[in-house]
Design an enzyme around this catalytic site. Sequence first.
Site, PDB file in Angstrom:
ATOM      1  CG  HIS A 173      -2.006  -1.015   1.126  1.00 21.72           C
ATOM      2  ND1 HIS A 173      -3.023  -1.095   2.043  1.00 21.72           N
ATOM      3  CD2 HIS A 173      -2.249  -1.994   0.209  1.00 21.72           C
ATOM      4  CE1 HIS A 173      -3.843  -2.069   1.700  1.00 21.72           C
ATOM      5  NE2 HIS A 173      -3.382  -2.643   0.597  1.00 21.72           N
ATOM      6  CD  GLU A 218      -2.003   3.983   3.341  1.00 23.21           C
ATOM      7  OE1 GLU A 218      -3.163   4.046   3.758  1.00 23.21           O
ATOM      8  OE2 GLU A 218      -1.673   3.261   2.370  1.00 23.21           O
ATOM      9  CB  CYS A 266      -6.119  -1.149   5.187  1.00 31.23           C
ATOM     10  SG  CYS A 266      -4.360  -1.575   5.200  1.00 31.23           S
ATOM     11  CB  CYS A 283      -1.722   1.212   6.152  1.00 30.00           C
ATOM     12  SG  CYS A 283      -1.152   0.448   4.618  1.00 30.00           S
TER      13      CYS A 283
END
Length: 144
Positions: A72, A74, A100, A103
């Site tokens: 992801h 992040e 999410c 993260c």
Amino acid sequence: MNDNSEKQYELDKRYLRMAAVWAENSYCKRRQVGALIVKDQMIISDGYNGTPSGFENVCEDENNVTKPYVLHAEANAITKVAASSNSSKGATIYVTSAPCIECAKLIIQSGIKRVVYSEKYRIDDGCQLLKRAEICVDYIEINE
């Protein structure tokens, strides 16, 4: 809004727009996400969702399902700052989509104190965990 909060709001929207432009670097077809980590009004890291370094730039399988090893935005930004001489302690992360839960855990552990995002996600467990950790979470629409 006072002058300082109005300035911060405008700055937040600007960083979110920059994160959205950065998301365009992603090879993912289903969803492109960008992230910037900012500390003392300096961008200290950036990331977008995609495969690990050295992997083919294909995020989805033949059934259009995201491959399990796709990182992801992040996570890419946080691991990038971890490999540098910068510290994310006390920083703000700007991300185009709500984090999410995975993260969110990385954000908590990295010392980031504020999360600003511009797109809600159907599951908000990441934002709930961040709030539980007393991290400031702000949703700002950039298409106003």
